[in-house]
Each structure stands twice: as C-alpha cells, then as structure tokens.
Design a protein around this motif. Structure first.
Motif, PDB file in Angstrom:
ATOM      1  N   ALA A 195     -12.431   0.464  54.455  1.00 23.15           N
ATOM      2  CA  ALA A 195     -12.975  -0.661  53.689  1.00 23.15           C
ATOM      3  C   ALA A 195     -12.017  -1.843  53.750  1.00 23.15           C
ATOM      4  CB  ALA A 195     -13.189  -0.246  52.234  1.00 23.15           C
ATOM      5  N   TRP A 196     -12.602  -3.038  53.609  1.00 19.10           N
ATOM      6  CA  TRP A 196     -11.835  -4.275  53.506  1.00 19.10           C
ATOM      7  C   TRP A 196     -12.258  -4.967  52.213  1.00 19.10           C
ATOM      8  CZ3 TRP A 196      -8.079  -5.528  57.052  1.00 19.10           C
ATOM      9  CH2 TRP A 196      -8.070  -4.772  58.235  1.00 19.10           C
ATOM     10  N   TYR A 197     -11.288  -5.174  51.321  1.00 20.08           N
ATOM     11  CA  TYR A 197     -11.586  -5.744  50.003  1.00 20.08           C
ATOM     12  C   TYR A 197     -10.773  -7.015  49.786  1.00 20.08           C
ATOM     13  CZ  TYR A 197      -7.049  -3.928  48.525  1.00 20.08           C
ATOM     14  OH  TYR A 197      -5.694  -3.676  48.428  1.00 20.08           O
ATOM     15  N   THR A 198     -11.287  -7.892  48.931  1.00 20.59           N
ATOM     16  CA  THR A 198     -10.587  -9.154  48.659  1.00 20.59           C
ATOM     17  C   THR A 198     -10.198  -9.254  47.188  1.00 20.59           C
ATOM     18  OG1 THR A 198     -10.710 -11.567  48.698  1.00 20.59           O
ATOM     19  CG2 THR A 198     -12.799 -10.378  48.409  1.00 20.59           C
ATOM     20  N   PRO A 199      -8.903  -9.354  46.889  1.00 15.25           N
ATOM     21  CA  PRO A 199      -8.454  -9.568  45.509  1.00 15.25           C
ATOM     22  C   PRO A 199      -8.859 -10.938  44.966  1.00 15.25           C
ATOM     23  CG  PRO A 199      -6.676  -8.712  46.889  1.00 15.25           C
ATOM     24  CD  PRO A 199      -7.778  -9.118  47.801  1.00 15.25           C
ATOM     25  N   GLN A 200      -9.338 -11.836  45.836  1.00 14.55           N
ATOM     26  CA  GLN A 200      -9.808 -13.147  45.378  1.00 14.55           C
ATOM     27  C   GLN A 200     -11.057 -13.021  44.511  1.00 14.55           C
ATOM     28  OE1 GLN A 200      -9.206 -14.615  49.702  1.00 14.55           O
ATOM     29  NE2 GLN A 200      -9.390 -16.495  48.514  1.00 14.55           N
ATOM     30  N   ILE A 201     -11.747 -11.879  44.624  1.00 16.08           N
ATOM     31  CA  ILE A 201     -12.875 -11.575  43.733  1.00 16.08           C
ATOM     32  C   ILE A 201     -12.512 -10.266  43.049  1.00 16.08           C
ATOM     33  CG2 ILE A 201     -15.373 -11.264  43.543  1.00 16.08           C
ATOM     34  CD1 ILE A 201     -15.668 -12.662  46.212  1.00 16.08           C
ATOM     35  N   PRO A 202     -11.771 -10.328  41.921  1.00 18.31           N
ATOM     36  CA  PRO A 202     -11.150  -9.138  41.329  1.00 18.31           C
ATOM     37  C   PRO A 202     -12.107  -8.279  40.501  1.00 18.31           C
ATOM     38  CG  PRO A 202     -10.595 -11.052  40.034  1.00 18.31           C
ATOM     39  CD  PRO A 202     -11.400 -11.551  41.206  1.00 18.31           C
ATOM     40  N   VAL A 203     -13.071  -7.683  41.192  1.00 22.28           N
ATOM     41  CA  VAL A 203     -13.961  -6.690  40.582  1.00 22.28           C
ATOM     42  C   VAL A 203     -13.876  -5.431  41.435  1.00 22.28           C
ATOM     43  CG1 VAL A 203     -15.535  -8.381  39.563  1.00 22.28           C
ATOM     44  CG2 VAL A 203     -15.961  -7.557  41.887  1.00 22.28           C
ATOM     45  N   SER A 204     -14.111  -4.271  40.821  1.00 25.18           N
ATOM     46  CA  SER A 204     -13.966  -2.997  41.546  1.00 25.18           C
ATOM     47  C   SER A 204     -15.277  -2.520  42.146  1.00 25.18           C
ATOM     48  CB  SER A 204     -13.400  -1.930  40.592  1.00 25.18           C
ATOM     49  OG  SER A 204     -12.104  -2.270  40.183  1.00 25.18           O
ATOM     50  N   HIS A 205     -16.093  -3.443  42.596  1.00 26.60           N
ATOM     51  CA  HIS A 205     -17.413  -3.102  43.116  1.00 26.60           C
ATOM     52  C   HIS A 205     -17.437  -3.122  44.645  1.00 26.60           C
ATOM     53  CE1 HIS A 205     -18.744  -3.372  39.049  1.00 26.60           C
ATOM     54  NE2 HIS A 205     -18.615  -4.691  38.968  1.00 26.60           N
ATOM     55  N   GLY A 206     -18.509  -2.590  45.174  1.00 22.17           N
ATOM     56  CA  GLY A 206     -18.740  -2.598  46.604  1.00 22.17           C
ATOM     57  C   GLY A 206     -20.158  -2.165  46.889  1.00 22.17           C
ATOM     58  N   PRO A 207     -20.596  -2.265  48.138  1.00 24.83           N
ATOM     59  CA  PRO A 207     -21.961  -1.861  48.483  1.00 24.83           C
ATOM     60  C   PRO A 207     -22.126  -0.352  48.397  1.00 24.83           C
ATOM     61  CG  PRO A 207     -20.706  -2.313  50.473  1.00 24.83           C
ATOM     62  CD  PRO A 207     -19.828  -2.713  49.319  1.00 24.83           C
ATOM     63  N   SER A 208     -23.362   0.090  48.244  1.00 23.77           N
ATOM     64  CA  SER A 208     -23.705   1.510  48.199  1.00 23.77           C
ATOM     65  C   SER A 208     -22.857   2.226  47.151  1.00 23.77           C
ATOM     66  CB  SER A 208     -23.538   2.123  49.593  1.00 23.77           C
ATOM     67  OG  SER A 208     -24.094   3.411  49.658  1.00 23.77           O
ATOM     68  N   ASP A 209     -22.301   3.398  47.492  1.00 27.06           N
ATOM     69  CA  ASP A 209     -21.527   4.182  46.533  1.00 27.06           C
ATOM     70  C   ASP A 209     -20.052   3.808  46.495  1.00 27.06           C
ATOM     71  OD1 ASP A 209     -23.414   6.292  45.418  1.00 27.06           O
ATOM     72  OD2 ASP A 209     -23.754   6.571  47.550  1.00 27.06           O
ATOM     73  N   TYR A 210     -19.654   2.800  47.247  1.00 24.80           N
ATOM     74  CA  TYR A 210     -18.233   2.474  47.350  1.00 24.80           C
ATOM     75  C   TYR A 210     -17.783   1.595  46.186  1.00 24.80           C
ATOM     76  CZ  TYR A 210     -19.323   4.187  51.979  1.00 24.80           C
ATOM     77  OH  TYR A 210     -19.764   4.969  53.008  1.00 24.80           O
ATOM     78  N   TRP A 211     -16.590   1.889  45.684  1.00 28.78           N
ATOM     79  CA  TRP A 211     -16.062   1.172  44.529  1.00 28.78           C
ATOM     80  C   TRP A 211     -14.587   1.575  44.370  1.00 28.78           C
ATOM     81  CZ3 TRP A 211     -14.442   3.434  39.712  1.00 28.78           C
ATOM     82  CH2 TRP A 211     -14.466   4.825  39.728  1.00 28.78           C
ATOM     83  N   GLY A 212     -13.925   1.012  43.330  1.00 29.57           N
ATOM     84  CA  GLY A 212     -12.615   1.512  42.945  1.00 29.57           C
ATOM     85  C   GLY A 212     -11.421   0.827  43.563  1.00 29.57           C
ATOM     86  N   LEU A 213     -11.620  -0.321  44.228  1.00 33.41           N
ATOM     87  CA  LEU A 213     -10.503  -1.077  44.786  1.00 33.41           C
ATOM     88  C   LEU A 213     -10.266  -2.328  43.941  1.00 33.41           C
ATOM     89  CD1 LEU A 213     -11.315  -0.625  48.573  1.00 33.41           C
ATOM     90  CD2 LEU A 213      -9.214   0.118  47.422  1.00 33.41           C
ATOM     91  N   PRO A 214      -9.068  -2.912  43.988  1.00 34.09           N
ATOM     92  CA  PRO A 214      -8.770  -4.089  43.152  1.00 34.09           C
ATOM     93  C   PRO A 214      -9.315  -5.381  43.745  1.00 34.09           C
ATOM     94  CG  PRO A 214      -6.822  -3.464  44.387  1.00 34.09           C
ATOM     95  CD  PRO A 214      -7.851  -2.415  44.679  1.00 34.09           C
ATOM     96  N   GLY A 215     -10.573  -5.353  44.116  1.00 40.06           N
ATOM     97  CA  GLY A 215     -11.225  -6.512  44.699  1.00 40.06           C
ATOM     98  C   GLY A 215     -12.554  -6.108  45.306  1.00 40.06           C
ATOM     99  N   LEU A 216     -13.463  -7.043  45.404  1.00 41.49           N
ATOM    100  CA  LEU A 216     -14.792  -6.767  45.957  1.00 41.49           C
ATOM    101  C   LEU A 216     -14.684  -6.311  47.409  1.00 41.49           C
ATOM    102  CD1 LEU A 216     -17.908  -6.946  45.515  1.00 41.49           C
ATOM    103  CD2 LEU A 216     -17.761  -9.282  46.431  1.00 41.49           C
ATOM    104  N   ILE A 217     -15.380  -5.227  47.745  1.00 41.07           N
ATOM    105  CA  ILE A 217     -15.401  -4.718  49.120  1.00 41.07           C
ATOM    106  C   ILE A 217     -16.373  -5.559  49.936  1.00 41.07           C
ATOM    107  CG2 ILE A 217     -15.941  -2.754  50.591  1.00 41.07           C
ATOM    108  CD1 ILE A 217     -15.227  -0.939  48.203  1.00 41.07           C
ATOM    109  N   LEU A 218     -15.854  -6.215  50.975  1.00 38.76           N
ATOM    110  CA  LEU A 218     -16.693  -7.077  51.809  1.00 38.76           C
ATOM    111  C   LEU A 218     -17.128  -6.403  53.103  1.00 38.76           C
ATOM    112  CD1 LEU A 218     -15.057 -10.619  51.468  1.00 38.76           C
ATOM    113  CD2 LEU A 218     -16.702  -9.453  49.984  1.00 38.76           C
ATOM    114  N   GLU A 219     -16.429  -5.369  53.489  1.00 35.82           N
ATOM    115  CA  GLU A 219     -16.818  -4.634  54.695  1.00 35.82           C
ATOM    116  C   GLU A 219     -16.441  -3.168  54.519  1.00 35.82           C
ATOM    117  OE1 GLU A 219     -15.564  -4.266  59.422  1.00 35.82           O
ATOM    118  OE2 GLU A 219     -15.432  -6.243  58.459  1.00 35.82           O
ATOM    119  N   VAL A 220     -17.319  -2.280  54.962  1.00 35.68           N
ATOM    120  CA  VAL A 220     -17.014  -0.852  54.893  1.00 35.68           C
ATOM    121  C   VAL A 220     -17.680  -0.153  56.075  1.00 35.68           C
ATOM    122  CG1 VAL A 220     -18.991  -0.376  53.356  1.00 35.68           C
ATOM    123  CG2 VAL A 220     -17.037   1.201  53.410  1.00 35.68           C
ATOM    124  N   SER A 221     -16.923   0.748  56.693  1.00 36.46           N
ATOM    125  CA  SER A 221     -17.427   1.510  57.829  1.00 36.46           C
ATOM    126  C   SER A 221     -17.270   2.991  57.553  1.00 36.46           C
ATOM    127  CB  SER A 221     -16.664   1.148  59.113  1.00 36.46           C
ATOM    128  OG  SER A 221     -16.831  -0.221  59.431  1.00 36.46           O
TER     129      SER A 221
END
Length: 277
Positions: A195-221
């Motif tokens: 996953a690639w996440y950005t702390p510039q958007i400090p929420v622990s969300h992401g697409p599908s079931d992915y979550w739990g990082l200190p920034g919004l997940i913008l890409e996941v493989s």
C-alpha cells in the motif's frame, strides 16, 4: 543512523499534518479505479491472440472497476461506482453474487457493516475490521499532488475475498486425509499486500477492507489486482454524510461464508444427480 533519521522525518511529517487538520471538521471523497489481470491457464494456451482479446473484452466489467470512498475522521463508506461501471458492457449476473457490496468501516469502534446479496437474498454482514500488521517503510513516491509512503503486509488470502467464492475454496474446505487416514489441517494461504498512503490526509481509511495506516491509502496492490486513487475531493461544500447499511439478514463473515459454501455445495450435488439420471 540513516534509518532513524528517515523515521524521524516521517513521524514529524505525520504530526505536523495531523495537528493542522485535527482542529477542523474533516471529510471528503476519494475515487479509485481497479485493474486486474486474469490467467487463462492451459485453456488459454489453446486460444489465438484474437480469441484471447475477445475473452478479455467480455470480462472487462469484472477486471476493470471504479469505486468511491466517502470518509470523515473515523468512518468511511466504500462502494462500486455503478454508473461508470455500466459503461463497460453487459451486466454479469453470476459474478454479482460474489462481488463486494457496499462497505461501511468505523476505525474508532473497530467495526464493519457490509451489504451482500446472494441469489436474490439480502444479507447484512457485521463483524470486526480485518486486523492488518503493516510494516511501514521509508520509500516514497508521488501520487497526484500527494507524497505517499510505502507499507506492506501479509494477509490470509481468504480474508481478503471472504465475500467471494471459488470451487477450489470449496474443495479445500472438504476434509483431506493423508496416507494413514489422519485428517490434514488446511493450508492457510497468504497474500502479499503493498500500500501507498499519504499523511497529508491523516485518516486511517483506504479502499475495500484496507485500513490502519497513518494516512489515506491512495494505492494498494494484492495478488493480481491494483486499486489506484484518481481523484480526491476534501471538505466539499455539500457535506459528506456517511451511513452504515442497515438492510438484510444480519450475519457475521464466518457464517456468511458457510452459508454460501453450503448453497454452492448443494448446487454442485444437484447438477451431479441430474447428470447421472
């Protein structure tokens, strides 16, 4: 020393961004598109290149999808963008029984609620969020205007596609014995997720079931599928309202999987009886 310095830089970046945003109400929408590859296997080896292209064209609505993730600080709502997906061609009635439904996540309460439909029956799957042990690195890249950091995790493959079905999964769930007649424990297959996440958007969300990082997940493989964020709208004039789905028979993930497996086993057995008669 270099690793410690990089860690300090990442931590400082996250803290600075979080402090900037924490004082204000924060919500937005992120738009994703996914691309999957499909291995045609030995059957595909017998096809011409033109035939392979025809198969891929027919499967486009399964292999390429678009989604919208609505979020605030603690909640998110993820759904397939059906209007855009409808442009890809005819509907896939069989596949829709095993695709991901609308997904609500609450990272504060560690809870999910997902609407699923299986052969015309509506289910409301409620459970805890999938636990993900992320290994965060210092590698960065730009996605749009956002600086993203890399993270990786190993997740049980069945947990990533618990709403899906395959005949291989049905076979693997049937008791297997070794040469002495002892029942073998089923193998737990793991999937490498990046996953690639950005702390510039400090929420622990992401697409599908992915979550739990200190920034919004913008890409996941994961496996043969990549989801990439193509557009982000933060704090739009019209406030983003997030509501959990509430229709359908309430059930947890494990019981939902068992319900689907049992139904598909009955379907397989009935086909076998018709062939023998």
């Amino acid at each position: 020393m270099k690793t410690s310095l990089k860690t300090l830089v990442i931590t400082s970046f996250i803290l600075l961004t979080t402090i900037t945003i924490s004082a204000q109400e924060f919500y937005g929408k992120a738009y994703y598109f996914s691309k999957s590859t499909m291995d045609l296997g030995r059957w595909g080896a017998r096809l011409s290149e033109a035939q392979k292209k025809q198969v891929m064209a027919r499967m486009k609505n399964r292999l390429q999808k678009t989604y919208v993730l609505s979020f605030n600080k603690t909640e998110s709502f993820f759904k397939e963008d059906e209007k855009l997906d409808a442009m890809s061609g005819a509907t896939d009635s069989w596949g829709k029984n095993f695709t991901q439904g609308d997904l609500y996540k609450n990272v504060k309460d560690n809870a999910l609620a997902q609407s699923q439909e299986f052969y015309g029956k509506k289910f409301l799957v409620k459970d805890e969020l999938q636990k993900i042990e992320w290994q965060m690195g210092s590698e960065t890249k730009k996605i749009g205007n956002y600086t993203c950091f890399k993270a990786a995790a190993l997740i049980p493959s069945d947990e990533l596609t618990w709403y899906n079905f395959s005949w291989d999964r049905l076979r693997s769930n049937e008791p297997q014995t070794d040469s002495t007649g002892v029942v073998k424990q089923p193998e737990i297959k793991m999937t490498q997720v990046v996953a690639w996440y950005t702390p510039q958007i400090p929420v622990s969300h992401g697409p599908s079931d992915y979550w739990g990082l200190p920034g919004l997940i913008l890409e996941v493989s994961a496996d043969n599928t990549t989801m990439l964020c193509s557009k982000i709208v933060l704090n739009p004039e019209e406030k983003v309202e997030i509501e959990a789905p509430d229709k359908g028979k309430e059930i947890n993930k494990k019981d939902y999987q068992e319900t689907v497996m049992l139904k598909m086993q009955e379907f397989r057995d009935s086909r076998g009886r018709r062939r023998r008669s």
